[in-house]
Scaffold this motif. Structure first.
Motif, mmCIF file in Angstrom:
data_model
loop_
_atom_site.group_PDB
_atom_site.id
_atom_site.type_symbol
_atom_site.label_atom_id
_atom_site.label_comp_id
_atom_site.label_asym_id
_atom_site.label_seq_id
_atom_site.Cartn_x
_atom_site.Cartn_y
_atom_site.Cartn_z
ATOM 1 N N SER A 2 0.830 -1.191 0.000
ATOM 2 C CA SER A 2 0.000 0.000 0.000
ATOM 3 C C SER A 2 0.871 1.251 0.000
ATOM 4 O O SER A 2 1.928 1.284 0.623
ATOM 5 C CB SER A 2 -0.884 -0.014 1.254
ATOM 6 O OG SER A 2 -1.473 1.236 1.460
ATOM 7 N N GLU A 3 0.405 2.300 -0.692
ATOM 8 C CA GLU A 3 1.127 3.572 -0.657
ATOM 9 C C GLU A 3 1.044 4.210 0.723
ATOM 10 O O GLU A 3 1.804 5.107 1.038
ATOM 11 C CB GLU A 3 0.551 4.526 -1.702
ATOM 12 C CG GLU A 3 0.845 4.104 -3.116
ATOM 13 C CD GLU A 3 0.265 5.081 -4.118
ATOM 14 O OE1 GLU A 3 -0.047 6.223 -3.752
ATOM 15 O OE2 GLU A 3 0.135 4.681 -5.281
ATOM 16 N N LYS A 4 0.112 3.762 1.538
ATOM 17 C CA LYS A 4 -0.060 4.297 2.876
ATOM 18 C C LYS A 4 0.865 3.649 3.898
ATOM 19 O O LYS A 4 0.839 3.993 5.066
ATOM 20 C CB LYS A 4 -1.503 4.099 3.330
ATOM 21 C CG LYS A 4 -2.524 4.834 2.514
ATOM 22 C CD LYS A 4 -3.893 4.564 3.065
ATOM 23 C CE LYS A 4 -4.958 5.273 2.259
ATOM 24 N NZ LYS A 4 -6.295 5.002 2.803
ATOM 25 N N LEU A 6 3.610 3.079 6.279
ATOM 26 C CA LEU A 6 4.596 3.916 6.944
ATOM 27 C C LEU A 6 5.805 3.105 7.379
ATOM 28 O O LEU A 6 6.943 3.503 7.167
ATOM 29 C CB LEU A 6 3.957 4.579 8.171
ATOM 30 C CG LEU A 6 4.884 5.355 9.087
ATOM 31 C CD1 LEU A 6 5.459 6.562 8.368
ATOM 32 C CD2 LEU A 6 4.142 5.785 10.340
ATOM 33 N N GLU A 30 0.326 1.481 8.921
ATOM 34 C CA GLU A 30 -0.019 2.451 7.886
ATOM 35 C C GLU A 30 0.024 3.870 8.443
ATOM 36 O O GLU A 30 -0.103 4.081 9.659
ATOM 37 C CB GLU A 30 -1.411 2.152 7.332
ATOM 38 C CG GLU A 30 -1.470 0.865 6.539
ATOM 39 C CD GLU A 30 -2.821 0.633 5.895
ATOM 40 O OE1 GLU A 30 -3.756 1.421 6.126
ATOM 41 O OE2 GLU A 30 -2.937 -0.355 5.150
ATOM 42 N N ASN A 31 0.198 4.851 7.560
ATOM 43 C CA ASN A 31 0.153 6.267 7.946
ATOM 44 C C ASN A 31 -1.133 6.554 8.689
ATOM 45 O O ASN A 31 -2.191 6.031 8.345
ATOM 46 C CB ASN A 31 0.215 7.162 6.706
ATOM 47 C CG ASN A 31 1.613 7.316 6.168
ATOM 48 O OD1 ASN A 31 2.568 7.409 6.920
ATOM 49 N ND2 ASN A 31 1.742 7.348 4.856
ATOM 50 N N GLY A 32 -1.055 7.404 9.699
ATOM 51 C CA GLY A 32 -2.234 7.846 10.424
ATOM 52 C C GLY A 32 -2.725 6.897 11.492
ATOM 53 O O GLY A 32 -3.657 7.213 12.218
ATOM 54 N N HIS A 66 8.415 4.007 4.788
ATOM 55 C CA HIS A 66 7.834 4.502 3.532
ATOM 56 C C HIS A 66 8.293 3.640 2.356
ATOM 57 O O HIS A 66 8.672 4.140 1.301
ATOM 58 C CB HIS A 66 8.174 5.969 3.289
ATOM 59 C CG HIS A 66 7.550 6.896 4.275
ATOM 60 N ND1 HIS A 66 6.208 7.136 4.327
ATOM 61 C CD2 HIS A 66 8.097 7.634 5.276
ATOM 62 C CE1 HIS A 66 5.939 7.987 5.291
ATOM 63 N NE2 HIS A 66 7.081 8.296 5.890
#
Length: 90
Positions: A2-4, A6, A30-32, A66
């Motif tokens: 996933s691009e998300k 982290l 994941e981010n967030g 990332h």
């Protein structure tokens, strides 16, 4: 992937001389997303966080931030504060 994504630890083993070792840990964050690292005393929580921050070298596995394999120059963008109570209230 996933691009998300982290952070990813892929089958990571760390065996520092001065801390609890961790073996074969795999995590994707994941981010967030907020996480809590909890466990019994001497179970490797701080070792895990210090590994992510780049303080301990990997004996096995991969650490990706990332979606890039961790390099020492990435440490500049990572913060780590351990044992806050003992630092703030001594």
């Amino acid at each position: 992937m996933s691009e998300k994504l982290l952070l990813k630890l892929d089958n990571v083993t760390v065996e520092p001389l001065d801390a609890q070792r961790i073996k074969n840990i795999s995590i994707e964050i994941e981010n967030g997303i907020r996480i809590a690292v909890v466990g019994a005393s001497n179970s490797g929580k701080t070792t895990l966080l210090r590994t992510i921050a780049g303080f301990y070298p990997l004996n096995k596995g991969k650490l990706l931030i990332h979606e890039e394999e961790f390099r020492q120059d990435m440490r500049e963008s990572i913060s780590f504060m351990g044992d806050v109570d003992s630092v703030l209230y001594q």
